[in-house]
Scaffold this motif. Structure first.
Motif, PDB file in Angstrom:
ATOM      1  N   UNK A 277      32.285  57.700  46.801  1.00 39.29           N
ATOM      2  CA  UNK A 277      31.118  57.572  46.481  1.00 39.29           C
ATOM      3  C   UNK A 277      30.572  58.216  45.188  1.00 39.29           C
ATOM      4  N   UNK A 278      30.085  57.668  44.217  1.00 38.86           N
ATOM      5  CA  UNK A 278      29.740  58.159  43.041  1.00 38.86           C
ATOM      6  C   UNK A 278      28.708  59.123  43.255  1.00 38.86           C
ATOM      7  N   UNK A 279      28.830  60.251  42.633  1.00 39.58           N
ATOM      8  CA  UNK A 279      27.726  61.416  42.815  1.00 39.58           C
ATOM      9  C   UNK A 279      26.712  61.725  41.721  1.00 39.58           C
TER      10      UNK A 279
ATOM     11  N   UNK B  67      30.889  64.267  53.368  1.00 35.10           N
ATOM     12  CA  UNK B  67      31.024  62.708  53.272  1.00 35.10           C
ATOM     13  C   UNK B  67      30.904  62.143  54.611  1.00 35.10           C
ATOM     14  N   UNK B  68      29.763  61.010  54.774  1.00 37.29           N
ATOM     15  CA  UNK B  68      29.730  60.274  56.000  1.00 37.29           C
ATOM     16  C   UNK B  68      29.391  58.681  55.346  1.00 37.29           C
ATOM     17  N   UNK B  69      30.415  57.982  55.913  1.00 37.72           N
ATOM     18  CA  UNK B  69      30.564  56.582  55.601  1.00 37.72           C
ATOM     19  C   UNK B  69      30.591  55.785  56.770  1.00 37.72           C
ATOM     20  N   UNK B  70      29.808  54.731  56.808  1.00 38.10           N
ATOM     21  CA  UNK B  70      29.774  53.725  57.930  1.00 38.10           C
ATOM     22  C   UNK B  70      31.085  53.042  58.115  1.00 38.10           C
ATOM     23  N   UNK B  71      31.633  53.082  58.996  1.00 47.19           N
ATOM     24  CA  UNK B  71      32.686  52.403  59.336  1.00 47.19           C
ATOM     25  C   UNK B  71      32.956  51.834  60.574  1.00 47.19           C
ATOM     26  N   UNK B  72      34.070  51.058  60.820  1.00 44.64           N
ATOM     27  CA  UNK B  72      34.014  50.234  62.065  1.00 44.64           C
ATOM     28  C   UNK B  72      35.391  49.965  62.563  1.00 44.64           C
TER      29      UNK B  72
ATOM     30  N   UNK C  95      33.891  60.774  58.540  1.00 39.69           N
ATOM     31  CA  UNK C  95      34.160  62.088  58.200  1.00 39.69           C
ATOM     32  C   UNK C  95      35.228  62.613  57.966  1.00 39.69           C
ATOM     33  N   UNK C  96      35.301  64.003  57.639  1.00 42.21           N
ATOM     34  CA  UNK C  96      36.338  64.728  57.254  1.00 42.21           C
ATOM     35  C   UNK C  96      36.444  66.020  57.605  1.00 42.21           C
ATOM     36  N   UNK C  97      37.519  66.507  58.663  1.00 43.86           N
ATOM     37  CA  UNK C  97      37.388  67.711  59.192  1.00 43.86           C
ATOM     38  C   UNK C  97      38.037  69.070  58.208  1.00 43.86           C
ATOM     39  N   UNK C  98      38.452  68.438  57.037  1.00 48.87           N
ATOM     40  CA  UNK C  98      38.784  69.440  56.280  1.00 48.87           C
ATOM     41  C   UNK C  98      40.318  70.090  56.363  1.00 48.87           C
TER      42      UNK C  98
ATOM     43  N   UNK D 214      41.300  60.927  58.221  1.00 49.55           N
ATOM     44  CA  UNK D 214      39.788  61.349  58.338  1.00 49.55           C
ATOM     45  C   UNK D 214      39.420  60.954  59.873  1.00 49.55           C
ATOM     46  N   UNK D 215      38.157  61.375  60.326  1.00 45.04           N
ATOM     47  CA  UNK D 215      37.834  61.063  61.526  1.00 45.04           C
ATOM     48  C   UNK D 215      36.627  60.164  61.533  1.00 45.04           C
ATOM     49  N   UNK D 216      36.860  59.228  62.727  1.00 43.34           N
ATOM     50  CA  UNK D 216      35.802  58.205  62.921  1.00 43.34           C
ATOM     51  C   UNK D 216      34.874  58.671  64.123  1.00 43.34           C
TER      52      UNK D 216
END
Length: 276
Positions: A146-148, A165-170, A181-184, A190-192
């Motif tokens: 996402x553009x910052x 980062x937090x993005x809506x996903x399904x 999200x991402x746990x680094x 990544x993690x949903x």
């Protein structure tokens, strides 16, 4: 002159022998095809060897001139490359999940970090091309970030490999929503989170962007289900998602302009004010 005559007289026998030998060899070569071919072959071999060595000497002597020509040619080609417009630019797609071409900016990644917990990407497109903060960035394989922030000609992007980062996903097949999200840890996963336990999930299921996002259109690819596990003391699953994108190797991307974003945000803010 007297010395020449003395030499001929002293060596007359030898000279006569050499003359007769030469005549006999000439007659032998002319009368026998085998001998003639051998002599011609030997002569070609000798002359070829001589010519080759002469050519090598000439090439060596001409190296400086050729090097000067190559230097000038390289300078000319570099000048053309540096001043030529990028012809490898990615083509503008007809549409992306309903987004019109006019609302898509084709850009290129010029810097990409992926080895920290808060990774950012820099693109060579900015406010001059209509890029604004909170616009979604994708490529042909899936979402990028996402553009910052933006300047006139450049923009920075919060990578999906960013712990903030937090993005809506399904889940594509069932429409169960969660937060991406991402746990680094790994750059390939990544993690949903917050997927209800009643959801039917199996390895290989496709994860896409959700319809609740005001940044990305619904249905943009993200990755596939790799591992599903239960979140401690909750009624939710956490899904480890294998990304379609290799986030360490990015080229051209698409920046998506969302005309409805401001309208949706204003509407949500009005609802919040009423509730307060």
């Amino acid at each position: 002159m007297q010395q020449i005559f003395n030499f001929l007289i002293r060596n007359s026998n030898r000279l006569l022998f050499l003359l007769l030998l030469g005549i006999s060899l000439t007659l032998t070569i002319q009368s026998h095809s085998y001998h003639r071919s051998r002599v011609i072959s030997s002569a070609n071999f000798l002359s070829g060897g001589v010519y080759e060595r002469i050519n090598r000497v000439n090439e060596y002597l001409n190296l400086r001139a050729e090097n000067d020509e190559l230097v000038l040619e390289n300078a000319r080609l570099k000048s053309l490359l540096f001043n030529k417009e990028d012809t490898t630019k990615a083509p503008l797609p007809d549409s992306i999940k309903g987004v019109k071409p006019a609302d898509i900016v084709v850009s290129k990644v010029i810097h990409n970090t992926y080895n920290t917990h808060e990774n950012y990407i820099t693109l060579n497109s900015g406010s001059k091309e209509g890029v604004k903060p909170d616009m979604g960035v994708i490529n042909s394989l899936g979402i990028i970030g996402v553009v910052d922030n933006t300047s006139a000609n450049y923009s920075t992007v919060v990578s999906i490999l960013n712990t903030k980062s937090h993005i809506n996903a399904k889940i594509k097949k069932s429409n169960h929503f969660g937060s991406l999200t991402w746990d680094g840890k790994s750059t390939g996963f990544v993690q949903l989170e917050d997927i209800p336990r009643l959801a039917s999930i199996k390895k290989g299921d496709t994860i896409v962007t959700g319809g609740q996002s005001v940044i990305f259109p619904e249905g943009i690819n993200i990755g596939t289900v790799d591992v599903v596990y239960k979140k401690d003391n909750t009624s939710f699953y956490v899904i480890k998602v294998k990304l379609f994108n290799d986030m360490t190797n990015l080229g051209h991307v698409y920046i998506i302009k969302s005309k409805d974003r401001e309208e949706l945000i204003n509407l949500e803010n009005k609802n919040k004010e009423k509730n307060e």
